[in-house]
Each structure stands twice: as structure tokens, then as C-alpha cells.
Design a protein around this motif. Structure first.
Motif, PDB file in Angstrom:
ATOM      1  N   ALA A 189       0.800  -1.210   0.000  1.00  0.00           N
ATOM      2  CA  ALA A 189       0.000   0.000   0.000  1.00  0.00           C
ATOM      3  C   ALA A 189       0.839   1.267   0.000  1.00  0.00           C
ATOM      4  O   ALA A 189       0.323   2.362  -0.215  1.00  0.00           O
ATOM      5  N   SER A 190       2.154   1.141   0.227  1.00  0.00           N
ATOM      6  CA  SER A 190       2.965   2.353   0.272  1.00  0.00           C
ATOM      7  C   SER A 190       3.590   2.676  -1.081  1.00  0.00           C
ATOM      8  O   SER A 190       4.303   3.654  -1.227  1.00  0.00           O
ATOM      9  N   LEU A 191       3.306   1.853  -2.074  1.00  0.00           N
ATOM     10  CA  LEU A 191       3.883   2.080  -3.405  1.00  0.00           C
ATOM     11  C   LEU A 191       3.039   3.080  -4.196  1.00  0.00           C
ATOM     12  O   LEU A 191       1.826   2.985  -4.219  1.00  0.00           O
ATOM     13  N   GLU A 192       3.717   4.032  -4.840  1.00  0.00           N
ATOM     14  CA  GLU A 192       3.007   5.027  -5.642  1.00  0.00           C
ATOM     15  C   GLU A 192       3.689   5.166  -6.985  1.00  0.00           C
ATOM     16  O   GLU A 192       4.908   5.113  -7.044  1.00  0.00           O
ATOM     17  N   PHE A 193       2.900   5.374  -8.048  1.00  0.00           N
ATOM     18  CA  PHE A 193       3.568   5.582  -9.338  1.00  0.00           C
ATOM     19  C   PHE A 193       2.698   6.387 -10.279  1.00  0.00           C
ATOM     20  O   PHE A 193       1.487   6.382 -10.175  1.00  0.00           O
ATOM     21  N   GLU A 194       3.354   7.122 -11.176  1.00  0.00           N
ATOM     22  CA  GLU A 194       2.623   7.747 -12.270  1.00  0.00           C
ATOM     23  C   GLU A 194       3.508   7.794 -13.515  1.00  0.00           C
ATOM     24  O   GLU A 194       4.729   7.757 -13.414  1.00  0.00           O
ATOM     25  N   PRO A 195       2.857   7.866 -14.697  1.00  0.00           N
ATOM     26  CA  PRO A 195       3.640   7.793 -15.928  1.00  0.00           C
ATOM     27  C   PRO A 195       4.625   8.951 -16.050  1.00  0.00           C
ATOM     28  O   PRO A 195       4.345  10.048 -15.585  1.00  0.00           O
ATOM     29  N   GLU A 196       5.766   8.699 -16.629  1.00  0.00           N
ATOM     30  CA  GLU A 196       6.683   9.785 -16.978  1.00  0.00           C
ATOM     31  C   GLU A 196       7.427   9.405 -18.244  1.00  0.00           C
ATOM     32  O   GLU A 196       7.507   8.239 -18.608  1.00  0.00           O
ATOM     33  N   THR A 197       7.964  10.401 -18.902  1.00  0.00           N
ATOM     34  CA  THR A 197       8.760  10.099 -20.085  1.00  0.00           C
ATOM     35  C   THR A 197      10.138  10.712 -19.932  1.00  0.00           C
ATOM     36  O   THR A 197      10.298  11.738 -19.280  1.00  0.00           O
ATOM     37  N   SER A 198      11.087  10.039 -20.516  1.00  0.00           N
ATOM     38  CA  SER A 198      12.454  10.527 -20.488  1.00  0.00           C
ATOM     39  C   SER A 198      12.940  10.514 -21.915  1.00  0.00           C
ATOM     40  O   SER A 198      12.660   9.586 -22.660  1.00  0.00           O
ATOM     41  N   GLN A 199      13.677  11.570 -22.298  1.00  0.00           N
ATOM     42  CA  GLN A 199      14.224  11.590 -23.655  1.00  0.00           C
ATOM     43  C   GLN A 199      15.141  10.401 -23.849  1.00  0.00           C
ATOM     44  O   GLN A 199      15.155   9.763 -24.883  1.00  0.00           O
ATOM     45  N   ALA A 200      15.886  10.083 -22.789  1.00  0.00           N
ATOM     46  CA  ALA A 200      16.870   9.019 -22.907  1.00  0.00           C
ATOM     47  C   ALA A 200      16.244   7.638 -22.809  1.00  0.00           C
ATOM     48  O   ALA A 200      16.639   6.726 -23.514  1.00  0.00           O
ATOM     49  N   LEU A 201      15.253   7.486 -21.931  1.00  0.00           N
ATOM     50  CA  LEU A 201      14.775   6.139 -21.619  1.00  0.00           C
ATOM     51  C   LEU A 201      13.400   5.800 -22.178  1.00  0.00           C
ATOM     52  O   LEU A 201      12.961   4.657 -22.100  1.00  0.00           O
ATOM     53  N   GLY A 202      12.699   6.768 -22.683  1.00  0.00           N
ATOM     54  CA  GLY A 202      11.387   6.489 -23.255  1.00  0.00           C
ATOM     55  C   GLY A 202      10.275   6.573 -22.228  1.00  0.00           C
ATOM     56  O   GLY A 202      10.299   7.429 -21.353  1.00  0.00           O
TER      57      GLY A 202
END
Ligand code: GTP
Length: 598
Positions: free
Chosen positions: A324-337
């Protein structure tokens, strides 16, 4: 009547003081598992837990105990992790219990997480049963520890059980104390259903399986239930208890801890902290849930294979259910996609999540260096939260930057106070106070930037005190600091995923270290690769990866095709967890290089 014979309790302690071993002994003494089934740390069911010898997840089991008074009691025991990164598991399990067994090592005494966990138990109004464990050790001093528990924690320890979980000493006495000292649950069997979800897991056959504490009413298969916060409705397919294997039951009633399955496919419908009620006869209000946890550090998670992005999202969603302590949201990186910015409670937590994604979901990942959340104030007064260093606005646009500080408590023998202070000072700590626990040990308190604590503080603390120091910390707020962003350029191109933020005083040194490290880590190509560290447009340090001319396979062109295939295969495996950034292959290790301070 049955309710009077239920005892719900949790076991808490500083890491390694023996919680899991005590749980093992309780399972044995109550014949919950046969001798053949018995193995050490039985409740640490994840491979990862067994390999590392730590508890990551809480585990709830039901055991039956025949007391000296001739009656049989039902115990619901919740084993919890000791490490700071998993304290959210501890606080959730405490909300489901009526008592807590506090295990303290007889040779080490009260440590930092002993204090942190016992305060959580006190906040939850739990009856606390102290147990002084490991009395078999030559260095054990149970009487001194008894006094320390009374003086430092302020609870009565005159009847503390003296135990050796290893040798099985004190366990019968502990079982009796659980019966006589921990209160039976109170809760109205006839009232509308209220069950608190305090953990969950995903099962591909049964859907989401919830671990609940029933506070009021009864729940059984066939019931129509509603999640009071999410509003979702389902029909219960199965209820039961873990003992330690799942055992189906006809119903769970007020006071019980057990599991509920309802073919729940949508993970968002049933979050820990939510209350289950009955659709036909709903409760008026939900139980108080949990305070959401704020992550301490963020890092980017990227699939090495870009086409696995959706798989990664699914895996994170399933894992979030069990964490329950895990959080995430989408992100983009020029290097990593395409990837996800993911929040963790600390580096151990991050490590565990990454490993669980790889093992349980077969993902191959690149993780970027963890960063705390900064507050950047722009010239017009606007504040932006920056948890990804590459998004820190240019120095020219920023008026000031604030960083999170923690209040750290370090418990250490007198002899090492000097070493601790020197380290804390070096990590930009500000001394607060020092309390004597007894004549030989002190609790040293500091205000320290979270970023310094997270990186290598704990390892340094352990090595400079020969393992004797223990550490606990909590976020206390933001303070302004002289911080700057360092960018890294490979072959002249800025690699956003390698940017990091440091205090001005360390910029030069850290720039030099990172370029030197990357030179070692990044594989050579058949052209020269300059590695540069820059503050804004100014290059502060540089190294060069020399060109490599030889192709490993060229020499065996005429050779055995089988061997060539094998070699290529080996090369491919070696390339695992590597990402091509422009013309350069960057291995996973490179993204973590900024963590290495020297
Ligand atoms: P975490 O789950 O990682 O927080 O640790 P824990 O508190 O559950 O400790 P665990 O039960 O894993 O025990 C830690 C170590 O202490 C293990 O190596 C145990 O074998 C050892 N240990 C536990 N109880 C005793 C005891 O009574 N005497 C001695 N000598 N060693 C013990």
C-alpha cells in the motif's frame, strides 16, 4: 461466547531482535504446523524474505491454544517487518490488533525501531506485552534491559517474559500472558457489518484477496458487500483464515481476522484502509482508515524493452495491492522512453520492489537514481515540486530551493558518540539534543537533510560504530538549501535520466566522481565517448571513454558457428539491463552511480 476466546495481537521489534523466530515458536507450541512442515521463519513466505533473512510483509495467521485454565483460545497473530522502510506495514497491522508483543533483544536493549514501533502501538491504544528475547546469549543482560524498557519507554516491565526463542525458553509463559493480559476483542455481532481491510494480495484464480479485521457484524460467502470508500459492490465467494495455509470458514465475525475473496478484478475497488459493509444492511459510517503514506524517494522505472510498458503498468498495479505504500505515475524521459516515476519509503523498499517486479512479473527494468522531492521557488513566488532532477528549472529562473529534512534519532554506545557526530556533521546535520538511555548508551538527535540520510548514511553509520548504532527518522519539514542541478552529457548529449541535485559545496567533487565512475561503467564503442558533468552551460568535469576497435566475434568468423552463436548469446545476456541512449549503451549500474559518494 467465542469472542471472549479470541486474542488479536501483533509482534513488533527492532530489526533482528527475533520476531519471526518467536512467531515460529508460537506456531510450533500450538501445533499449528506439523514438525514436518516446520521451517525457520515460516511466516516469511516470499523467497526474497527468506533469502535476505528479513520480513518485508506482515502476515496474519490463526492458531489455537489450549490454556492452563483448560479452555481453548483462538489467537490471530500478525508478524510485522522491523526495517524503517516497512513501517507502514507495522502501522496497518497495529490498527487490526488489540495487543502487541514487544520483543527486545536481551543483549542489545532498546533500539531506534523499538521506540518507533512501540510508540505506534501506544498510539493505537494497544496492550503491550514486553518480551526480553535471546537470554541465552553470553552478552545478555535481561535485568538491565528490563530497567531500560521501563525508563526509556515508560511501560511496566516487571512481568516481562524472559525468553530465548532459539532454545524455546519462555514460550509457555508468553502464551499464558497473551490469554490473561491481551483483551478479547469487543464488537457487536448483531450490528451491521464493518470490516477493515488492512492488507491485500492478488491471486490469479480468486482475484484480489483481502485481509480484514471484522469490527462489527458477520461476513460469509454469498453476502453482497460494498466498499464504503470506493463504492464498489461484489458478492463474497469465500471467507477463511490462514493457519498458516488458507482454510475456508463458514463465516468471519466481529473480532476475527481473516481473508475475504469476492472475485475482485479491479484492483482500485478494494484498497487497504477501506471498510467493507453489507449491501442489504449497510453500516452508517466507514471505520477510520489509514493515513496515506508519503513516499520519501522517487525514481524512474523503465522497461528495458519499450514494448513492455503496459506490462509494467499492470505489474505495478498488482504489486501496489500488496504494498500500500507504493506510488507511481507515468513519466517520459528523452533518454529512456516511457516509464513510471515511482515513490518509495527508502532504498531498501526500492530494491525490494524492483526485485519483486523482476521475479514475480518477469520484468526487465532500468531504475534511475532515487531523488527526494524538492521545492523550487520561482522568481514570481510560484512553488513547484520537483521529484525528478531533470525537471528542476534552470538556476536563472529559480529564486530558492528547499529540501526535506528529517528528525533523526541515533541510539549508540557512549564510545561512538564522537564518530556519530562527525558523520552527521559531514552530512550537513544540525545537532539537536542527546539523551542518556542508561550509563552506557545515548540517543543522539539531529536534523539532517533526507537526501543525505537516504544515500549512504546508514551504511556509514554502521561502519563507523562497528554495527552498534541504530537509526530511526521521520520527516519534519522543508528548509532552504544551497542546491544545484548537475547534468551529465554523453557524447555531447545531455542524458536527462542522469541529472542529479547536490549541495553547492559538493558539486565539484560529485561532478568529478560521476564522470570517473561512468567512464568505468559504460562499455567502450568503436569511437571515443566524452563524459561530461555540467552546471547549466558550464562543464565542471570531464572524462573520456577510449575507442574500442576489436569486435569479439570477428576473430572466430571462420570458426565453429555454434561457438559464435554462444558467444553472441553471452554478449546479449551481458547486455541485459542496458539501454541505448543515442549512440551509447548505458547499463543499469550507471544510473545508480550518482549514489556512490566516493
Ligand atoms: P526482521 O523480520 O528482519 O525484522 O527480524 P526478526 O526480528 O524477525 O528476527 P529473526 O526472528 O529473523 O531473528 C534474527 C536472528 O536472531 C536470527 O538469526 C535468529 O536465529 C536469531 N535469534 C532469534 N531468537 C534468538 C534467541 O533467542 N537466541 C539467539 N541466540 N538467537 C536468536
Amino acid at each position: 461466547e467465542r469472542q471472549k476466546h479470541i486474542r488479536n495481537f501483533s509482534i513488533v521489534a527492532h530489526i533482528d531482535h527475533g520476531k519471526s523466530t518467536i512467531s515460529d515458536r508460537i506456531l510450533e507450541a500450538t501445533h499449528t504446523v506439523t514438525e514436518r512442515e516446520m521451517q525457520d521463519q515460516l511466516l516469511d513466505t516470499m523467497d526474497l524474505e527468506r533469502e535476505r533473512g528479513i520480513t518485508i510483509k506482515m502476515n496474519a495467521v490463526e492458531v489455537h491454544y489450549q490454556a492452563k485454565n483448560g479452555e481453548t483460545y483462538i489467537f490471530h497473530l500478525v508478524d510485522t517487518p522491523g526495517h524503517v522502510d516497512f513501517s507502514y506495514e507495522v502501522s496497518r497491522s497495529l490498527a487490526a490488533a488489540d495487543g502487541a508483543i514487544l520483543v527486545v533483544d536481551a543483549a542489545q536493549g532498546v533500539e531506534a525501531q523499538t521506540l518507533a514501533n512501540v510508540y505506534l502501538a501506544i498510539e493505537n491504544d494497544l496492550e503491550i506485552l514486553p518480551v526480553i528475547n535471546k537470554i541465552d546469549l553470553p552478552a545478555a543482560d535481561p535485568e538491565a534491559v528490563r530497567t531500560e524498557i521501563e525508563d526509556v519507554i515508560g511501560i511496566d516491565a516487571s512481568e516481562a517474559v524472559l525468553a530465548s526463542a532459539k532454545k524455546g525458553i519462555g514460550i509457555p509463559e508468553l502464551l499464558e500472558q497473551i490469554v490473561t493480559k491481551i483483551p478479547a476483542p469487543i464488537g457487536d455481532l448483531t450490528a451491521p457489518l464493518q470490516a477493515l481491510i488492512f492488507d491485500s494480495a492478488y491471486d490469479s484464480y480468486k482475484g484480489v484477496i483481502l485481509t480484514v479485521r471484522v469490527k462489527n457484524g458477520i461476513i460469509k460467502a454469498g453476502d453482497k458487500i460494498r466498499f464504503m470508500n470506493s463504492g464498489a459492490e461484489y458478492e463474497v465467494t469465500e471467507v477463511g483464515v490462514n493457519s498458516p495455509h488458507a482454510i475456508k470458514r463458514d463465516y468471519l465475525m466481529a473480532g476475527d481476522i481473516g481473508y475475504v475473496a469476492a472475485s475482485i478484478k479491479n484492483i482500485r475497488d478494494a484498497r487497504p484502509g477501506d471498510t467493507i459493509t453489507n449491501v442489504q444492511r449497510p453500516a452508517e459510517e466507514a471505520l477510520p482508515g489509514y493515513q496515506p503514506m508519503t513516499p520519501m524517494v522517487y525514481s524512474g522505472l523503465y522497461p528495458t524493452d519499450n514494448s513492455k510498458y503496459n506490462d509494467l503498468r499492470e505489474a505495478l498495479e498488482k504489486l501496489q495491492l500488496n504494498d500500500a505504500s507504493l506510488e507511481f505515475e507515468p513519466e517520459t524521459s528523452q533518454a529512456l522512453g516511457f516509464g513510471f516515476r515511482t515513490g518509495f519509503l527508502g532504498l531498501l523498499h526500492m530494491d525490494v520492489i524492483q526485485e519483486r517486479l523482476e521475479r514475480e512479473f518477469d520484468m526487465e527494468l532500468i531504475t534511475t537514481a532515487p531523488s527526494v522531492t524538492y521545492h523550487a521557488y520561482l522568481a514570481d513566488g510560484e512553488m513547484i515540486e520537483v521529484d525528478n532532477p531533470s525537471e528542476m528549472p534552470d538556476a536563472g529562473k529559480i529564486k530558492s530551493i528547499e529540501e526535506p529534512y528529517v528528525y533523526a534519532q541515533i541510539i549508540v554506545p557512549n564510545d561512538y558518540v564522537g564518530a556519530v557526530m562527525e558523520l552527521a556533521q559531514r552530512k550537513r546535520g544540525e545537532f539537536d539534543t542527546m539523551d542518556y538511555l542508561d550509563t552506557t548508551r545515548v540517543n543522539v538527535k539531529y536534523h539532517i537533510p533526507l537526501s543525505e540520510i537516504i544515500f549512504d548514511f546508514f551504511d556509514k553509520l554502521k561502519s563507523s560504530t562497528r554495527g552498534y548504532a541504530s537509526l530511526d527518522y521521520e520527516i519534519e519539514g522543508y528548509r532552504q538549501s544551497d542546491l544545484i542541478k548537475i547534468d551529465v552529457l554523453l557524447n555531447g548529449d545531455k542524458v536527462d535520466a542522469l541529472s542529479f541535485i547536490v549541495h553547492k559545496d559538493f558539486a565539484q567533487e560529485r561532478g568529478r566522481i560521476i564522470t570517473a565512475k561512468l567512464k568505468q561503467i559504460i562499455p567502450r564503442r568503436n569511437f571515443e565517448i566524452p563524459v561530461q558533468a555540467a552546471v547549466g552551460a558550464k562543464i565542471i568535469s570531464r572524462s573520456t571513454i577510449k575507442a574500442y576497435r576489436k569486435d569479439v566475434t570477428s576473430k572466430i568468423h571462420t570458426g565453429d558457428p555454434d561457438r559464435r552463436a554462444k558467444l553472441l548469446d553471452k554478449q546479449k545476456k551481458g547486455k541485459k539491463r542496458m539501454k541505448s541512449v543515442g549512440t551509447v549503451d548505458v547499463p543499469q549500474e550507471a544510473f545508480m552511480a550518482v549514489l556512490k559518494a566516493e
